[in-house]
Design an enzyme around this catalytic site. Structure first.
Site, mmCIF file in Angstrom:
data_model
loop_
_atom_site.group_PDB
_atom_site.id
_atom_site.type_symbol
_atom_site.label_atom_id
_atom_site.label_comp_id
_atom_site.label_asym_id
_atom_site.label_seq_id
_atom_site.Cartn_x
_atom_site.Cartn_y
_atom_site.Cartn_z
ATOM 1 C CD GLU A 47 0.662 -6.214 1.757
ATOM 2 O OE1 GLU A 47 0.582 -4.970 1.731
ATOM 3 O OE2 GLU A 47 -0.031 -6.930 2.504
ATOM 4 C CG ASP A 76 3.057 -15.279 -8.602
ATOM 5 O OD1 ASP A 76 2.983 -14.171 -8.027
ATOM 6 O OD2 ASP A 76 3.714 -15.471 -9.645
ATOM 7 C CG ASP A 86 -0.173 -0.009 2.535
ATOM 8 O OD1 ASP A 86 -0.002 1.084 3.104
ATOM 9 O OD2 ASP A 86 0.265 -1.084 2.992
ATOM 10 C CG HIS A 105 -1.435 -7.287 -2.143
ATOM 11 N ND1 HIS A 105 -2.719 -7.346 -2.641
ATOM 12 C CD2 HIS A 105 -1.443 -6.294 -1.221
ATOM 13 C CE1 HIS A 105 -3.469 -6.436 -2.045
ATOM 14 N NE2 HIS A 105 -2.710 -5.784 -1.170
#
Length: 576
Positions: free
Chosen positions: A555, A546, A190, A500
């Site tokens: 992630e 994956d 993020d 991710h």
């Protein structure tokens, strides 16, 4: 089509070996199809290291060969071990031990009826590029500057998130106002920034710098600061430390995070335009900051004394705030739904802060405040940023024995050695020789954090068993695992392609940003509701996919790259 080519390749391999298994001319040609049933370190091995490959559900043959991939001649022939059933991996396996091969070169492992492994090298400094890559991965996470093509290559991107005027969320105790808090690294997949998960990784990065200060010099990473006469490693760490310093309130306490209220979509940073806030304040973030800022003082004092003093002043101020606010736990406000990094047990943070400030200042206040009894030396998978920092404090004290009494030093030394012994024993009994048997979010970082404990035992005693334990932990990360994947993006033949990670998902490039460590198997499977699709009832070591939606297993995160960099650096210095 790819399956047909592989089938033809394996059939030809089998036929040729049956016709003439003893002559080098019988070796099949190398193709671009390699056996997924042969698991090994896809980058390579140090000449003197233990070298073991795992053969999964293999044929009846007992033979394996190590082949020079250039000359195409057999360098070593060996016999596979007896078959074993591995429960954590859900596989029946046999081991190919080719430790005797120490000659530098590029090789393939050939098993009749299966074919060739991925290629690997044997040489000194075999992990040097992966080591530098794990650090350069941090540069790609930089906030607030454009990543220019000259430094970022095809992963260049526009400037985003200047963070120069961020409003306070009411959880900070402030009802109005703004602060400038630019720079730093995006925490994970993020675009937010968190003090707990800045300070904890910095602590591991700084430990490597203190123990092995010559590993990275100027001009090694190709970052904007390259050429300034200072280690590129220190330049990269300073970029994050500079941001952490901006998050200190005037009273000394640390704001917990700089974040949007909800996670952004899978878009490029410049398209992630939701309002960002300064959120919360608490004892965990403040003590973690105090500890890493004290380390920053020691690391920078010979290269930038003014900056070092700034860090030490901030560390002391943070510690004083924590003394007055010893148990302020952070939880997300009702309207904030990004990473919490909450922790209501502050014992590990106190231990780490006292240890780092003691070594930085020699002040008896910190010596007297260190908890000397009932220290927990047992490594536990999953504790990571909530509790592992007690080990960081112990590692620092072991490197600075003059700061504490001899009995206290000996108790820490003996405790770390005993913990490392347990990890070494477990690793030799567990599937794929990795030291953990419980797989949480970020299990790869648990493997590497355990390896750091074994590394300190090696520094204390020099016993080969600890070095072997660390090397085999890295073998696991780089391909000798139940998924047959080298988990560091861009390093190895089979690596994560759909991590991710918002930039990697949105940049339109086939290859993800390199040098980032995938979290690894996670038996909790928390992301199924978010779209991740796993095989039915996967065993623990195969609880990885994956897939971009798989934040639980695929992630990336700063506190996973940190022990990766430490262990790679340790091995580059200590391995022959």
């Amino acid at each position: 089509m790819k399956g047909i080519v592989k089938l033809l390749f394996l059939c030809c391999t089998t036929a040729i070996l049956m016709l003439c298994s003893s002559c080098e001319e019988s070796l099949p040609p190398i193709s671009d199809t390699f056996s997924e049933q042969i698991r090994l370190n896809q980058i390579g091995y140090y000449p003197a290291a233990i070298k073991k490959a795992v053969i999964v559900d293999g044929p009846e043959t007992q033979k394996f060969m190590v082949v020079d991939s250039v000359a195409m001649n057999v360098l070593l022939t060996g016999t596979l071990s007896s078959a074993e059933d591995w429960k954590l991996a859900g596989e029946t396996v046999r081991i190919a031990d080719f430790t005797k091969l120490t000659t530098p070169g590029t090789y393939l492992l050939l098993v009749p009826d299966l074919g060739y492994s991925y290629p690997f090298k044997i040489k000194k400094n075999v992990l040097h590029e992966a080591f530098l890559g794990s650090i350069k991965g941090l540069y790609y996470q930089r906030v607030g500057i454009p990543l220019k093509k000259e430094h970022a290559g095809k992963w260049h991107r526009d400037i985003a998130h200047l963070d120069d005027s961020i409003p306070f969320h009411p959880s900070t105790g402030k009802t109005s106002g703004y602060i400038s808090s630019p720079g730093g690294w995006y925490d994970a997949g993020d675009y937010n920034k968190y003090i707990v998960n800045a300070a904890f990784p910095l602590g591991q990065f700084y430990l490597l710098q203190e123990q092995y200060p010559e590993l990275v010099s100027d001009n090694m990473l190709n970052i904007p600061e390259s050429g300034n006469g200072r280690s590129d490693y220190l330049d990269e760490l300073k970029y994050e430390m500079d941001w952490a310093l901006t998050m200190q309130d005037g009273d000394g306490g640390l704001f917990h995070k700089l974040t949007t209220k909800n996670f952004e979509g899978m878009v490029m940073p410049s398209a992630a335009t939701s309002q960002r806030y300064i959120v919360g304040k608490g004892t965990t973030a403040t003590l973690d900051f105090a500890a890493c800022a004290a380390q920053a003082y020691r690391v920078f004092k010979t290269v930038d004394s003014a900056y070092a003093e700034k860090c030490l002043t901030a560390a002391k101020k943070a510690y004083d705030w924590a003394m007055e606010n010893p148990a302020v736990a952070f939880t997300n406000p009702e309207d904030v739904h990004t990473g919490q990094y909450g922790d209501a047990d502050f014992e590990d943070e106190w231990f780490w802060a006292n240890a780092e400030l003691l070594v930085a200042t020699q002040d008896s206040v910190y010596r007297n405040n260190i908890k000397k009894k009932a220290i927990d030396f047992n490594f536990k998978a999953g504790e990571s940023w909530t509790a592992y920092m007690r080990f960081l404090g112990m590692f620092t004290l072991l490197d600075n024995k003059e700061a504490i009494s001899e009995p206290f030093y000996n108790s820490i030394k003996n405790g770390i050695i005993a913990s490392a012994d347990r990890l070494v024993t477990s690793a030799q009994e567990l599937d794929y020789f990795q030291p953990i048997d419980d797989f949480h979010w970020g299990s790869n970082s648990d493997v590497l954090n355990a390896a750091m404990v074994m590394a300190q035992a090696y520094r204390l005693k020099g016993s080969p068993k600890y070095l072997i334990g660390v090397q085999q932990a890295m073998d696991y990360i780089l391909g000798n695992n139940a998924m047959g994947v080298s988990y560091l993006t861009g390093f190895g033949d089979k690596t994560p392609m759909f991590i991710h990670h918002r930039q990697s998902a949105a940049d339109g490039l086939e290859d993800p940003v390199p040098g980032l460590l995938s979290g690894g198997p996670n038996s909790r499977l928390q992301d199924v509701a978010g779209g991740a699709v796993y095989p039915e009832n996967p065993v623990p070591m195969q609880s990885w996919v994956d897939q971009e939606p798989s934040y639980a297993s695929n992630e990336i995160c700063l506190n996973w790259n940190a022990p990766m960099t430490y262990v790679l650096g340790f091995l580059e210095h200590e391995s022959d």
